[in-house]
Scaffold this motif. Structure first.
Motif, PDB file in Angstrom:
ATOM      1  N   SER A 135       0.827  -1.199   0.000  1.00 53.73           N
ATOM      2  CA  SER A 135       0.000   0.000   0.000  1.00 53.73           C
ATOM      3  C   SER A 135       0.863   1.251   0.000  1.00 53.73           C
ATOM      4  CB  SER A 135      -0.915   0.004   1.221  1.00 53.73           C
ATOM      5  OG  SER A 135      -1.799  -1.096   1.193  1.00 53.73           O
ATOM      6  N   ARG A 136       1.947   1.215   0.734  1.00 50.43           N
ATOM      7  CA  ARG A 136       2.845   2.374   0.759  1.00 50.43           C
ATOM      8  C   ARG A 136       3.477   2.587  -0.613  1.00 50.43           C
ATOM      9  NH1 ARG A 136       4.144   0.207   5.871  1.00 50.43           N
ATOM     10  NH2 ARG A 136       6.065  -0.736   5.065  1.00 50.43           N
ATOM     11  N   THR A 137       3.791   1.514  -1.296  1.00 46.23           N
ATOM     12  CA  THR A 137       4.363   1.645  -2.628  1.00 46.23           C
ATOM     13  C   THR A 137       3.389   2.328  -3.572  1.00 46.23           C
ATOM     14  OG1 THR A 137       5.706  -0.323  -2.332  1.00 46.23           O
ATOM     15  CG2 THR A 137       5.317   0.380  -4.592  1.00 46.23           C
ATOM     16  N   GLU A 138       2.129   1.905  -3.528  1.00 43.40           N
ATOM     17  CA  GLU A 138       1.134   2.499  -4.396  1.00 43.40           C
ATOM     18  C   GLU A 138       0.859   3.949  -4.009  1.00 43.40           C
ATOM     19  OE1 GLU A 138       0.194   1.412  -7.094  1.00 43.40           O
ATOM     20  OE2 GLU A 138       1.000  -0.607  -6.924  1.00 43.40           O
ATOM     21  N   LEU A 139       0.878   4.239  -2.707  1.00 43.47           N
ATOM     22  CA  LEU A 139       0.704   5.613  -2.260  1.00 43.47           C
ATOM     23  C   LEU A 139       1.848   6.486  -2.772  1.00 43.47           C
ATOM     24  CD1 LEU A 139      -0.798   7.725  -0.586  1.00 43.47           C
ATOM     25  CD2 LEU A 139       0.521   6.978   1.408  1.00 43.47           C
ATOM     26  N   PHE A 140       3.068   5.952  -2.673  1.00 43.95           N
ATOM     27  CA  PHE A 140       4.218   6.688  -3.200  1.00 43.95           C
ATOM     28  C   PHE A 140       4.042   6.951  -4.694  1.00 43.95           C
ATOM     29  CE2 PHE A 140       8.089   6.087  -5.730  1.00 43.95           C
ATOM     30  CZ  PHE A 140       8.769   7.248  -5.402  1.00 43.95           C
ATOM     31  N   ARG A 141       3.594   5.930  -5.429  1.00 41.77           N
ATOM     32  CA  ARG A 141       3.440   6.076  -6.868  1.00 41.77           C
ATOM     33  C   ARG A 141       2.412   7.162  -7.204  1.00 41.77           C
ATOM     34  NH1 ARG A 141       4.820   2.480 -10.657  1.00 41.77           N
ATOM     35  NH2 ARG A 141       5.003   0.824  -9.113  1.00 41.77           N
ATOM     36  N   SER A 142       1.322   7.189  -6.447  1.00 42.41           N
ATOM     37  CA  SER A 142       0.293   8.199  -6.691  1.00 42.41           C
ATOM     38  C   SER A 142       0.805   9.600  -6.371  1.00 42.41           C
ATOM     39  CB  SER A 142      -0.941   7.878  -5.842  1.00 42.41           C
ATOM     40  OG  SER A 142      -1.944   8.855  -6.041  1.00 42.41           O
ATOM     41  N   LEU A 143       1.481   9.743  -5.238  1.00 44.60           N
ATOM     42  CA  LEU A 143       2.049  11.047  -4.881  1.00 44.60           C
ATOM     43  C   LEU A 143       3.095  11.479  -5.890  1.00 44.60           C
ATOM     44  CD1 LEU A 143       2.445  10.585  -1.014  1.00 44.60           C
ATOM     45  CD2 LEU A 143       0.749  11.985  -2.203  1.00 44.60           C
ATOM     46  N   PHE A 144       3.907  10.530  -6.332  1.00 47.99           N
ATOM     47  CA  PHE A 144       4.962  10.803  -7.293  1.00 47.99           C
ATOM     48  C   PHE A 144       4.365  11.345  -8.593  1.00 47.99           C
ATOM     49  CE2 PHE A 144       7.720   9.428 -10.789  1.00 47.99           C
ATOM     50  CZ  PHE A 144       8.962   9.829 -10.359  1.00 47.99           C
ATOM     51  N   GLU A 145       3.331  10.707  -9.080  1.00 49.51           N
ATOM     52  CA  GLU A 145       2.751  11.087 -10.362  1.00 49.51           C
ATOM     53  C   GLU A 145       2.017  12.417 -10.285  1.00 49.51           C
ATOM     54  OE1 GLU A 145       2.084  11.056 -14.281  1.00 49.51           O
ATOM     55  OE2 GLU A 145       3.305   9.607 -13.174  1.00 49.51           O
ATOM     56  N   HIS A 146       1.408  12.702  -9.136  1.00 52.99           N
ATOM     57  CA  HIS A 146       0.597  13.913  -9.028  1.00 52.99           C
ATOM     58  C   HIS A 146       1.329  15.063  -8.337  1.00 52.99           C
ATOM     59  CE1 HIS A 146      -2.453  10.731  -9.617  1.00 52.99           C
ATOM     60  NE2 HIS A 146      -3.089  11.680 -10.286  1.00 52.99           N
ATOM     61  N   ALA A 147       2.620  14.946  -8.156  1.00 55.19           N
ATOM     62  CA  ALA A 147       3.401  16.033  -7.555  1.00 55.19           C
ATOM     63  C   ALA A 147       3.389  17.255  -8.477  1.00 55.19           C
ATOM     64  CB  ALA A 147       4.832  15.582  -7.288  1.00 55.19           C
ATOM     65  N   SER A 148       3.476  18.412  -7.878  1.00 55.89           N
ATOM     66  CA  SER A 148       3.491  19.641  -8.677  1.00 55.89           C
ATOM     67  C   SER A 148       4.851  19.894  -9.316  1.00 55.89           C
ATOM     68  CB  SER A 148       3.105  20.836  -7.797  1.00 55.89           C
ATOM     69  OG  SER A 148       4.009  20.976  -6.716  1.00 55.89           O
ATOM     70  N   GLU A 149       5.903  19.318  -8.772  1.00 60.46           N
ATOM     71  CA  GLU A 149       7.248  19.500  -9.308  1.00 60.46           C
ATOM     72  C   GLU A 149       7.616  18.322 -10.198  1.00 60.46           C
ATOM     73  OE1 GLU A 149       9.970  19.994  -6.135  1.00 60.46           O
ATOM     74  OE2 GLU A 149       9.013  21.781  -5.331  1.00 60.46           O
ATOM     75  N   ALA A 150       8.581  18.568 -11.086  1.00 57.22           N
ATOM     76  CA  ALA A 150       9.122  17.477 -11.893  1.00 57.22           C
ATOM     77  C   ALA A 150       9.928  16.550 -10.987  1.00 57.22           C
ATOM     78  CB  ALA A 150      10.002  18.026 -13.002  1.00 57.22           C
ATOM     79  N   MET A 151       9.682  15.233 -11.083  1.00 59.38           N
ATOM     80  CA  MET A 151      10.364  14.271 -10.216  1.00 59.38           C
ATOM     81  C   MET A 151      10.866  13.111 -11.060  1.00 59.38           C
ATOM     82  SD  MET A 151       7.943  14.257  -6.826  1.00 59.38           S
ATOM     83  CE  MET A 151       9.278  13.706  -5.771  1.00 59.38           C
ATOM     84  N   LEU A 152      12.089  12.644 -10.717  1.00 56.97           N
ATOM     85  CA  LEU A 152      12.707  11.511 -11.396  1.00 56.97           C
ATOM     86  C   LEU A 152      13.315  10.593 -10.350  1.00 56.97           C
ATOM     87  CD1 LEU A 152      13.749  14.370 -13.021  1.00 56.97           C
ATOM     88  CD2 LEU A 152      14.126  12.632 -14.778  1.00 56.97           C
ATOM     89  N   ALA A 153      13.191   9.282 -10.555  1.00 57.08           N
ATOM     90  CA  ALA A 153      13.865   8.293  -9.715  1.00 57.08           C
ATOM     91  C   ALA A 153      15.038   7.738 -10.498  1.00 57.08           C
ATOM     92  CB  ALA A 153      12.901   7.179  -9.323  1.00 57.08           C
TER      93      ALA A 153
END
Length: 614
Positions: A112-130
């Motif tokens: 669940s934490r992984t999916e939560l991270f994925r959702s936050l990652f995709e909907h962040a206001s800033e550009a993000m890269l892993a």
């Protein structure tokens, strides 16, 4: 719950308790090897192959979210798929699920934490890269696609160096090293200003934040990239505005001191001129000095106009005559390598504008044309009459249809591209090198023209020069009609004037000017001396004429003291500033008058008579 592990198509499963039917689609998880993600109404369900017991949240057909405890049998166990009203029998069920009362009981799984991270990652206001340990891009979100101009499929698996300009690449690489090591997971991360490179090769200023991140596949670096272009522009504009404010304060102070000097010179000239014999040659010399003083007064007004510390003084002028007179100064400004041509066709047409503002407009446009022709060229100023109808696109809302004077300023310089042309009137926009321009010239020109109910626009193309067109409404009066015939300066009666100024030379000249106008004068060089004069003088005092800014006690403070001692006394302030200076102790009342230095005997006596009116 039952599912077919190797079936890539959606399957129907039924929970052990009557919670409804679930339509789940299995997807491999790119971040966690061996993990399948099952998506129902929301993609938040995942089953881990290497976990014997885990929890997952799914949405049943009823729409109510349920929390389930999932127990999986060994992989080699027989499996069954729900494909009808009843499930196909199996010797051992692949998995069973039981509902829980509380979907948020504090025991969410790592899934669940992984999916939560994925959702936050995709909907962040800033550009993000892993990024992985070699700097390859594992994931990026939608804002990153928009910032860099790539689709994510083009970047995943590529080195992040392709998005970093050469001059900052090594610095960011050094920042990543401790975070990519396993020991770096406990660190807080770094924030660093940098530059990023878009797909088209252009660069943009960014702020990069690097943080370590632990995932089941290992450790990676999470990079947050923020575009700071707008912030840097705002900071630059703020610094420029602060610099201009400082320059304005400096200019105001210089103009104040300069006006005091001019008050001494011009006042003395006027006194001497009245006492001269009828010698034509001497009077001509005195008139030349007086003309120089008037020109110096105009220069101080130009400085104050530049600093926005002076009010406009529109006058009726013949436009052609004014341009012809200002062309001499324009030629000195732009240099001999640029030829100035005048094509004036208005004749006696008049417009209403502040002559100093017109001069500022022409000098600014001429200076820009000079910069556009470093190897020399021709600057042409032409005037003509134009009749504008109500539907003309060149009419602004503040303008009225009718006859207008058209001023066209043309050069044959290098011209401007469309992107530059669109922004030339924006405040602080400049194409000149740092230190060579403020970006306020054309913005000021546009403001001055619109203040005179006119309009300005520009046409330009690379290699074809630039043309500025200015419209000003024709004045209804002629120059002769606008001139008020001067009457002799009024003479003072038996009024007594208390004169206060901390500059001894200004005090002396002003006292002589008042005495020439037959006033009785009490002179003081400070507020304390003025108060002493008031207490010692037995007769009436009709008017206090005082400078505004003085040491120890300002003019307004002095006026309040003397008004308490002599109720009913009238007050007139004199100042080298064009307006009341920004000093809390020198604030004037709305009905109090200011006489701006330098002033003539006529202006002085008229101001006194006006102040003495009941």
């Amino acid at each position: 719950m039952k599912w077919k592990q190797d079936n890539p198509t959606p399957v129907w499963v039924r929970t052990a308790r009557p919670a409804g039917l679930l339509n789940l689609r299995p997807r491999p998880d790119p971040m966690v090897p061996g993990r399948l993600n099952f998506s129902a109404r929301r993609p938040i369900t995942s089953i881990a192959h290497n976990t014997m017991r885990s929890r997952a949240s799914v949405t049943p057909a009823s729409g109510q979210e349920k929390s389930m405890s999932i127990e999986r049998s060994p992989p080699q166990a027989p499996r069954a798929v729900y494909d009808g009203p009843e499930a196909t029998a199996a010797p051992r069920p692949a998995a069973s699920a039981r509902t829980s009362r509380d979907a948020f009981d504090g025991q969410r799984s790592s899934v669940s934490r992984t999916e939560l991270f994925r959702s936050l990652f995709e909907h962040a206001s800033e550009a993000m890269l892993a990024l992985d340990s070699r700097g390859r891009i594992l994931l990026l979100n939608r804002p990153a696609e928009l910032m860099f101009g790539y689709d994510r499929e083009e970047l995943i698996g590529e080195l992040v160096d392709s998005l970093i300009p050469d001059h900052v690449r090594e610095r960011l690489r050094v920042m990543r090293r401790p975070l990519q090591a396993s020991a770096g997971i406990g660190t807080k991360g770094f924030r660093q200003p940098a530059s990023a490179r878009r797909r088209d090769g252009s660069e943009l200023p960014v702020e990069v934040t690097l943080r370590p991140l632990r995932i089941e596949a290992g450790s990676c670096v999470l990079a947050s990239v923020r575009d700071v272009s707008e912030r840097l522009d705002l900071e630059s504009n703020l610094r420029q505005a602060q610099k201009m404010e400082t320059i304005g304060q400096l200019v105001t102070g210089v103009a104040h001191d300069f006006n005091n000097l001019l008050a001494i010179i011009s006042g003395t000239l006027e006194l001497v001129h009245g006492a001269l014999p009828d010698d034509e040659e001497i009077r001509d010399d005195m008139d030349a000095i007086r003309g120089a003083c008037n020109q110096a007064t105009l220069l101080t007004r130009m400085l104050l106009t530049f600093a926005r510390r002076s009010e406009a003084e529109p006058k009726i002028i013949e436009l052609d005559q004014a341009i012809e007179g200002q062309a001499r100064m324009l030629r000195r400004l732009i240099g001999e390598h640029v030829q100035v041509q005048l094509k004036l066709g208005l004749g006696a047409w008049t417009v209403e504008i502040d002559p100093l503002q017109l001069e500022q407009i022409l000098l600014n446009l001429g200076g820009n044309s000079r910069d556009a022709m470093p190897s020399g060229g021709t600057l042409t100023i032409a005037t003509s009459a134009l009749q504008l109808s109500s539907g003309d696109s060149r009419l602004l809302p503040s303008m009225t249809p009718g006859p207008h004077a058209l001023i066209v300023v043309t050069d044959n310089g290098h011209g401007m591209d469309p992107a530059t042309l669109d922004r030339i009137f924006d405040p602080f926009f400049t194409t000149k090198q740092i230190g060579s321009g403020t970006g306020l010239g054309l913005a000021t020109v546009q403001g001055l023209i619109r203040q005179s109910r006119g309009n300005i626009w520009c046409e330009s193309a690379p290699g074809r020069g630039t043309t500025f067109s200015i419209l000003l409404p024709r004045a209804e009066q002629s120059v002769e009609e606008s001139i008020v015939v001067a009457e002799p300066a009024p003479k003072g009666g038996r009024q007594t004037i208390l004169l206060v100024d901390d500059d001894p030379h200004v005090l002396r000249v002003t006292r002589l000017m008042l005495e020439r106008s037959e006033y009785t004068v009490l002179a003081a060089s400070s507020g304390e001396e003025a108060i002493e004069q008031v207490t010692q003088h037995a007769g009436p005092i009709d008017l206090l004429l005082t400078d505004i800014l003085m040491p120890k006690m300002t003019g307004p403070q002095l006026a309040r003291h003397i008004q308490a001692l002599r109720p009913g006394i009238r007050t007139l302030f004199a100042s080298g500033y064009a307006e009341c200076p920004p000093d809390g102790e020198a604030t004037l009342h709305a009905d109090e008058r200011v006489l701006v230095k330098p002033f003539s005997i006529r202006a002085l006596t008229e101001a006194i008579e006006e102040a003495l009116q009941p």
